[in-house]
Write a protein that holds these residues in place. Structure first.
Motif, short mmCIF file in Angstrom:
data_model
loop_
_atom_site.label_atom_id
_atom_site.label_comp_id
_atom_site.label_asym_id
_atom_site.label_seq_id
_atom_site.Cartn_x
_atom_site.Cartn_y
_atom_site.Cartn_z
N PRO A 324 0.83 -1.20 0.00
CA PRO A 324 0.00 0.00 0.00
C PRO A 324 0.87 1.26 0.00
N PHE A 373 2.22 -2.10 7.35
CA PHE A 373 1.58 -3.12 8.17
C PHE A 373 2.23 -3.16 9.55
N ASP A 378 -0.22 -9.72 9.20
CA ASP A 378 -0.89 -8.98 8.13
C ASP A 378 0.02 -8.81 6.92
N HIS A 382 -0.71 -10.28 3.20
CA HIS A 382 -0.63 -9.44 2.00
C HIS A 382 0.13 -10.17 0.89
N SER A 389 -5.70 -7.77 -0.20
CA SER A 389 -5.08 -6.97 0.85
C SER A 389 -5.03 -5.50 0.47
N LEU A 390 -4.65 -5.20 -0.75
CA LEU A 390 -4.55 -3.81 -1.18
C LEU A 390 -5.93 -3.17 -1.24
N TYR A 393 -7.16 -2.56 2.51
CA TYR A 393 -6.17 -2.06 3.46
C TYR A 393 -6.74 -0.97 4.36
N ASP A 394 -6.40 -1.06 5.63
CA ASP A 394 -6.85 -0.09 6.62
C ASP A 394 -5.65 0.76 7.03
N ASN A 408 -5.18 5.41 -2.65
CA ASN A 408 -6.00 4.24 -2.98
C ASN A 408 -7.04 4.52 -4.05
#
Length: 470
Positions: A324, A373, A378, A382, A389-390, A393-394, A408
């Motif tokens: 990310p 991450f 996590d 990914h 995952s992307l 993503y948080d 994003n």
């Protein structure tokens, strides 16, 4: 949201197995067991399979660095913890590479100039000018191992004493470094937001910072000024004379000081006595059953060894794993970070970053080039499914000041995924939760227990007389 909490059997059968695994069994008789038996006491089906995998992937015990000159180590230790190397005398190497934080700093992206404190608790100091460093601080584990010739996430520094060194300093790159780790020590000094400081700022004594008005590209001038600080400091006379006998201090340069720091880091951060190291040396009991199952996945269906290869679990190459894009970004592409592509100018290498070694990996989170991450599990998930995952993503898991800087938008995500490394693939069915736990167990087996407490490498004082703490 990821949390923020840190932290055998018949002799004939055995002979056949030993031969199939290329193990010396010449002495294996009912009367005199070989070193293999004496050391292992047996071998299971899992061990047979795993040792075949390791042999197929050519995973061998890592060659340890040569013993370091004690005088160089002592000098390097003082320099490593000495704020005299920063423009404002307020930051040392340990600020971003703490023995208490896995030889990194526990932050997604580092806070350097304009901040105070250590690790995740480090914060902006009042209203001082402060910029986040664009990347996650890399650990120092095993960087002095022979063959470790590439430094930084984007590989902008590389080389060795035999073939020479390449760095952002171009033709001004010193060629008398001992190795890439020694060379590495010279470069955090030069950026303004890292150690050099910004124009107009004073040092901790209220004196002008003579490095502040230079630019990040003034490598020679910066290095000369820092070297002058050390050789002109009487507290360093004895250490310098012991480390460089017969050499006049006026003839010393930044490479000499950096080589001393490299010697210290090699001595302090070589970590090659993990359960996995002992397993590679022949001890089948060194790893748990779960770690062995995880290793079989690592070197098998999960395909981790495609990039995390060799005894240090890195190919030293560059790959786009669709990390990310969070945080400040770097250079002209900010808020994106193009990684290797920004160094080579080749768009096909955009978003590629050097494969990190996985030794002591559980000690050095957050993970990825930008600390995207917070938790190792996590980061592993990914790798196993970067698309999902992307997309999910948080960003709240990174430093709170950076959480809102997440690129994003659909076009950016599509661009990143368009050059995703094809090696990032799981063979067969996806891993289930129990298999991921086994992978995590293998990650733990890469930790050298001696690395859990490095209090003894911290000096009680440094030669300049500056305080160790902020």
């Amino acid at each position: 949201m990821a949390s923020k909490t840190k932290k055998l059997g018949l002799v004939s059968l055995a002979l056949c197995i030993g031969l199939s695994l290329n193990i010396n069994v010449n002495a294996a008789t009912p009367h005199k067991k070989s070193n293999f038996f004496r050391y292992n006491g047996g071998i299971s089906k899992t061990d047979i399979l795993l040792r075949k995998k390791l042999r197929f992937h050519d995973v061998k015990s890592v060659e340890k660095p040569a013993p370091q000159d004690p005088a160089m180590v002592e000098l390097g230790q003082s320099l490593f913890f000495d704020k005299e190397l920063s423009g404002r005398r307020n930051i040392d190497c340990e600020t971003c590479h703490s023995p208490f934080l896995g030889s990194a700093d526990g932050q997604s992206q580092s806070r350097a100039q304009g901040a105070i404190g250590l690790g995740p608790s480090r914060r902006q100091n009042g209203d001082e000018r402060f910029d986040f460093l664009p990347r996650n601080a890399l650990s120092l584990w095993n960087r002095g191992v022979p063959g470790w010739d590439v430094m930084f996430w984007d590989g902008r520094l590389s080389g060795n004493a035999q073939e020479g060194f390449i760095s952002p300093a171009g033709d001004d790159t010193p060629q008398n470094f001992t190795n890439a780790l020694g060379a590495f020590s010279a470069f955090p000094i030069t950026p303004d937001e890292e150690m050099r400081g910004f124009p107009g700022q004073l040092d901790v004594f209220g004196q002008p910072n003579e490095l502040g008005d230079l630019t990040d590209e003034d490598f020679v001038e910066i290095w000369d000024l820092i070297t002058a600080r050390i050789v002109n400091n009487e507290g360093y006379d004895e250490l310098l004379d012991a480390a460089f006998p017969g050499v006049e201090q006026k003839d010393l340069d930044i490479a000499d000081l950096s080589n001393a720091m490299g010697a210290f880091m090699t001595e302090a951060f070589t970590a090659l006595d993990s359960p996995f190291d002992r397993y590679l040396a022949g001890d089948n009991s060194a790893m748990s059953d779960s770690a062995k199952r995880g290793a079989l996945l690592f070197y098998g269906r999960a395909n981790c060894a495609a990039c995390h290869s060799g005894g240090l679990q890195t190919d030293f190459e560059f790959h786009n794993i669709a990390a990310p894009q969070v945080g400040t970004g770097r250079g002209d592409a900010a808020p994106l970070d193009l990684g290797r592509g920004a160094i080579t100018g080749n768009p096909s290498e955009n978003f590629q970053f050097r494969t990190p070694s996985l030794r002591n990996i559980e000690l050095e989170g957050p993970y990825m080039h930008n600390g995207a991450f917070d938790e190792l599990e996590d980061a592993i998930r990914h790798h196993l499914d970067p698309f999902t995952s992307l997309a999910t993503y948080d960003a709240s898991q990174i430093e709170f000041e950076l959480a809102g800087i997440f690129q994003n938008d659909p076009q950016t995500l599509e661009t990143i995924l368009s050059t995703l490394d094809p090696e990032l693939v799981v063979y067969g069915r996806p891993l289930n939760d129990n298999e991921i736990k086994d992978l995590m167990s293998f990650m733990s087996a890469l930790t050298d227990p001696a690395s859990l407490n490095l209090f003894e490498i911290i000096p009680t004082s440094v030669a300049s007389g500056l305080p160790l703490a902020d």
